[in-house]
Design a protein around this motif. Structure first.
Motif, mmCIF file in Angstrom:
data_model
loop_
_atom_site.group_PDB
_atom_site.id
_atom_site.type_symbol
_atom_site.label_atom_id
_atom_site.label_comp_id
_atom_site.label_asym_id
_atom_site.label_seq_id
_atom_site.Cartn_x
_atom_site.Cartn_y
_atom_site.Cartn_z
ATOM 1 N N TYR A 219 7.598 -44.527 -12.731
ATOM 2 C CA TYR A 219 6.418 -44.178 -11.928
ATOM 3 C C TYR A 219 5.186 -44.058 -12.820
ATOM 4 C CZ TYR A 219 3.419 -41.418 -8.827
ATOM 5 O OH TYR A 219 2.365 -40.958 -8.085
ATOM 6 N N LYS A 220 5.343 -43.303 -13.916
ATOM 7 C CA LYS A 220 4.205 -43.089 -14.826
ATOM 8 C C LYS A 220 3.767 -44.393 -15.481
ATOM 9 C CE LYS A 220 4.991 -38.215 -15.737
ATOM 10 N NZ LYS A 220 6.103 -37.424 -16.251
ATOM 11 N N GLU A 221 4.761 -45.208 -15.837
ATOM 12 C CA GLU A 221 4.482 -46.498 -16.482
ATOM 13 C C GLU A 221 3.657 -47.397 -15.557
ATOM 14 O OE1 GLU A 221 8.254 -47.877 -18.334
ATOM 15 O OE2 GLU A 221 7.717 -49.783 -17.419
ATOM 16 N N LEU A 222 4.077 -47.476 -14.294
ATOM 17 C CA LEU A 222 3.393 -48.347 -13.328
ATOM 18 C C LEU A 222 2.022 -47.786 -12.970
ATOM 19 C CD1 LEU A 222 6.453 -49.263 -11.088
ATOM 20 C CD2 LEU A 222 5.216 -50.811 -12.598
ATOM 21 N N LYS A 223 1.968 -46.460 -12.836
ATOM 22 C CA LYS A 223 0.703 -45.788 -12.522
ATOM 23 C C LYS A 223 -0.345 -46.093 -13.605
ATOM 24 C CE LYS A 223 -0.700 -42.872 -9.302
ATOM 25 N NZ LYS A 223 -0.317 -43.128 -7.960
ATOM 26 N N GLU A 224 0.129 -46.023 -14.864
ATOM 27 C CA GLU A 224 -0.758 -46.297 -15.997
ATOM 28 C C GLU A 224 -1.321 -47.716 -15.938
ATOM 29 O OE1 GLU A 224 0.825 -45.529 -20.053
ATOM 30 O OE2 GLU A 224 0.786 -43.452 -19.349
ATOM 31 N N LYS A 225 -0.495 -48.632 -15.434
ATOM 32 C CA LYS A 225 -0.939 -50.023 -15.323
ATOM 33 C C LYS A 225 -1.823 -50.227 -14.099
ATOM 34 C CE LYS A 225 3.036 -52.299 -17.479
ATOM 35 N NZ LYS A 225 4.352 -52.838 -17.055
ATOM 36 N N GLY A 226 -2.030 -49.144 -13.340
ATOM 37 C CA GLY A 226 -2.910 -49.230 -12.186
ATOM 38 C C GLY A 226 -2.223 -49.634 -10.891
ATOM 39 N N SER A 227 -0.869 -49.683 -10.890
ATOM 40 C CA SER A 227 -0.171 -50.060 -9.648
ATOM 41 C C SER A 227 -0.106 -48.869 -8.697
ATOM 42 C CB SER A 227 1.262 -50.504 -9.916
ATOM 43 O OG SER A 227 1.319 -51.392 -10.969
ATOM 44 N N VAL B 54 2.157 -47.019 -6.578
ATOM 45 C CA VAL B 54 3.610 -46.949 -6.401
ATOM 46 C C VAL B 54 4.040 -45.655 -5.730
ATOM 47 C CG1 VAL B 54 4.401 -48.515 -8.200
ATOM 48 C CG2 VAL B 54 3.757 -46.186 -8.816
ATOM 49 N N ASP B 55 5.212 -45.721 -5.112
ATOM 50 C CA ASP B 55 5.753 -44.574 -4.410
ATOM 51 C C ASP B 55 6.995 -44.094 -5.169
ATOM 52 O OD1 ASP B 55 6.319 -42.741 -2.343
ATOM 53 O OD2 ASP B 55 7.759 -44.159 -1.485
ATOM 54 N N TYR B 56 6.965 -42.841 -5.617
ATOM 55 C CA TYR B 56 8.062 -42.305 -6.423
ATOM 56 C C TYR B 56 9.410 -42.430 -5.700
ATOM 57 C CZ TYR B 56 11.236 -38.941 -8.542
ATOM 58 O OH TYR B 56 12.348 -38.352 -9.080
ATOM 59 N N ASN B 57 9.415 -42.079 -4.415
ATOM 60 C CA ASN B 57 10.688 -42.094 -3.688
ATOM 61 C C ASN B 57 11.269 -43.494 -3.559
ATOM 62 O OD1 ASN B 57 11.103 -39.319 -3.215
ATOM 63 N ND2 ASN B 57 9.459 -39.376 -1.690
ATOM 64 N N ALA B 58 10.368 -44.476 -3.396
ATOM 65 C CA ALA B 58 10.835 -45.865 -3.299
ATOM 66 C C ALA B 58 11.448 -46.299 -4.634
ATOM 67 C CB ALA B 58 9.684 -46.791 -2.921
ATOM 68 N N LEU B 59 10.830 -45.863 -5.735
ATOM 69 C CA LEU B 59 11.354 -46.206 -7.065
ATOM 70 C C LEU B 59 12.726 -45.566 -7.278
ATOM 71 C CD1 LEU B 59 8.220 -45.815 -9.375
ATOM 72 C CD2 LEU B 59 9.372 -47.928 -8.746
ATOM 73 N N LEU B 60 12.826 -44.287 -6.877
ATOM 74 C CA LEU B 60 14.101 -43.572 -7.036
ATOM 75 C C LEU B 60 15.202 -44.266 -6.230
ATOM 76 C CD1 LEU B 60 15.693 -41.143 -8.117
ATOM 77 C CD2 LEU B 60 14.890 -39.826 -6.141
ATOM 78 N N GLU B 61 14.852 -44.649 -5.024
ATOM 79 C CA GLU B 61 15.827 -45.321 -4.155
ATOM 80 C C GLU B 61 16.290 -46.645 -4.776
ATOM 81 O OE1 GLU B 61 15.344 -46.679 0.310
ATOM 82 O OE2 GLU B 61 14.709 -44.600 -0.025
ATOM 83 N N GLU B 62 15.323 -47.383 -5.338
ATOM 84 C CA GLU B 62 15.677 -48.676 -5.938
ATOM 85 C C GLU B 62 16.589 -48.495 -7.143
ATOM 86 O OE1 GLU B 62 12.875 -51.974 -7.599
ATOM 87 O OE2 GLU B 62 14.601 -51.518 -8.871
ATOM 88 N N ILE B 63 16.305 -47.459 -7.925
ATOM 89 C CA ILE B 63 17.124 -47.192 -9.119
ATOM 90 C C ILE B 63 18.555 -46.834 -8.711
ATOM 91 C CG2 ILE B 63 17.490 -45.350 -10.833
ATOM 92 C CD1 ILE B 63 14.711 -45.794 -11.802
ATOM 93 N N ILE B 64 18.680 -46.009 -7.692
ATOM 94 C CA ILE B 64 20.012 -45.597 -7.245
ATOM 95 C C ILE B 64 20.783 -46.804 -6.688
ATOM 96 C CG2 ILE B 64 21.236 -44.199 -5.508
ATOM 97 C CD1 ILE B 64 19.030 -42.045 -6.005
ATOM 98 N N GLN B 65 20.066 -47.657 -5.935
ATOM 99 C CA GLN B 65 20.689 -48.849 -5.358
ATOM 100 C C GLN B 65 21.139 -49.815 -6.455
ATOM 101 O OE1 GLN B 65 21.266 -49.662 -1.961
ATOM 102 N NE2 GLN B 65 22.432 -51.313 -2.932
ATOM 103 N N ARG B 66 20.275 -49.991 -7.466
ATOM 104 C CA ARG B 66 20.598 -50.936 -8.537
ATOM 105 C C ARG B 66 21.757 -50.402 -9.393
ATOM 106 N NH1 ARG B 66 17.436 -53.733 -12.696
ATOM 107 N NH2 ARG B 66 15.653 -52.340 -12.601
ATOM 108 N N ASP B 67 21.772 -49.095 -9.647
ATOM 109 C CA ASP B 67 22.904 -48.483 -10.379
ATOM 110 C C ASP B 67 24.206 -48.767 -9.643
ATOM 111 O OD1 ASP B 67 21.152 -47.301 -12.122
ATOM 112 O OD2 ASP B 67 21.575 -45.231 -11.509
ATOM 113 N N TYR B 68 24.152 -48.593 -8.331
ATOM 114 C CA TYR B 68 25.361 -48.783 -7.531
ATOM 115 C C TYR B 68 25.825 -50.237 -7.632
ATOM 116 C CZ TYR B 68 28.815 -48.633 -3.883
ATOM 117 O OH TYR B 68 30.007 -48.724 -3.224
#
Ligand code: DC
Length: 217
Positions: free
Chosen positions: A155-163, A165-179
């Motif tokens: 989240y912080k990385e993308l925010k810094e780049k000016g994107s 982003v939604d924290y919850n969407a990122l968390l969901e994607e990470i959990i899905q990709r881990d699975y």
């Protein structure tokens, strides 16, 4: 040659830690996720569903992926075209995860990874480096962090780049990709028995790099 394997889930800091460690040691840093991303991008360009093995396996006959290194920086070449930027687009992450579950895709990329390790001192990061690609690596590390910490870093990385982003969407994607990555049949993400476990949740970046470099030295 000295071969170091670093595996772990998405966003655990593998690539930044491996890159910094490789620089200190004078080794080549090999980001294997980029290979699966290139295949994923190729599938997206063809308009294929990225988990459609019947479409993706024949596509491999007309797919050439190469890694080149200039001044230690890795570039990914797909059918002669540099796709190093395109593979970082958000849609390439899940596409890579999906195509990586197809055994033929993994077989297609296997020798490319081993050849680089045969000819160079490398720190190679991925999901199956210590378990499948380089089982005889001199050192193996398994880097992880809690899903929340990983989502927060992204989240912080993308925010810094000016994107935007939604924290919850990122968390969901990470959990899905881990699975996805740890439940597939072929070469799932798992810690090699002889890997050193490092949880970076409460470690600074410099301390994470030091944990890896000091061991190798
Ligand atoms: O490391 P990354 O996030 O760029 O990897 C993208 C996807 O590629 C990841 O979700 C799973 C797959 N991958 C893999 O299956 N094996 C590897 N050695 C590296 C990546």
């Amino acid at each position: 040659m000295i071969n170091i394997a670093i595996d772990g889930p998405a966003g655990a800091g593998k690539s930044s830690v491996a890159k910094a460690a490789a620089k200190q040691l004078g080794y080549i840093y090999v980001d294997t996720g980029a290979l699966y991303r290139a295949i994923g991008v190729n599938a997206l360009r063809h308009g294929f569903k990225t988990d459609d093995a019947e479409k993706i396996i024949p596509m491999l006959d007309n797919t050439k992926v190469e890694l080149i290194y200039t001044d230690g920086i890795q570039r990914v070449i797909l059918n002669g075209e540099d796709v190093s930027e395109e593979i970082r687009l958000p849609e390439a992450s899940m596409a890579a995860s999906n195509v990586s579950a197809i055994p033929e895709v993994r077989a297609f990329l296997l020798n490319l990874q081993r050849d680089i390790a045969k000819k160079n001192n490398v720190i190679m990061d991925g999901r199956d480096i210590g378990t499948v690609i380089l089982p005889d690596a001199q050192y193996k590390f398994f880097l992880t962090a809690s899903p929340e910490v990983r989502a927060d870093r992204r989240y912080k990385e993308l925010k810094e780049k000016g994107s935007d982003v939604d924290y919850n969407a990122l968390l969901e994607e990470i959990i899905q990709r881990d699975y996805n990555d740890s439940h597939r049949k072929t070469a799932p993400l798992k810690q090699a028995e002889d890997a050193i476990f490092i949880d970076t949740s409460n470690l600074s970046f410099d301390d994470s790099v030091e944990a890896v470099v000091s061991k190798i030295r």
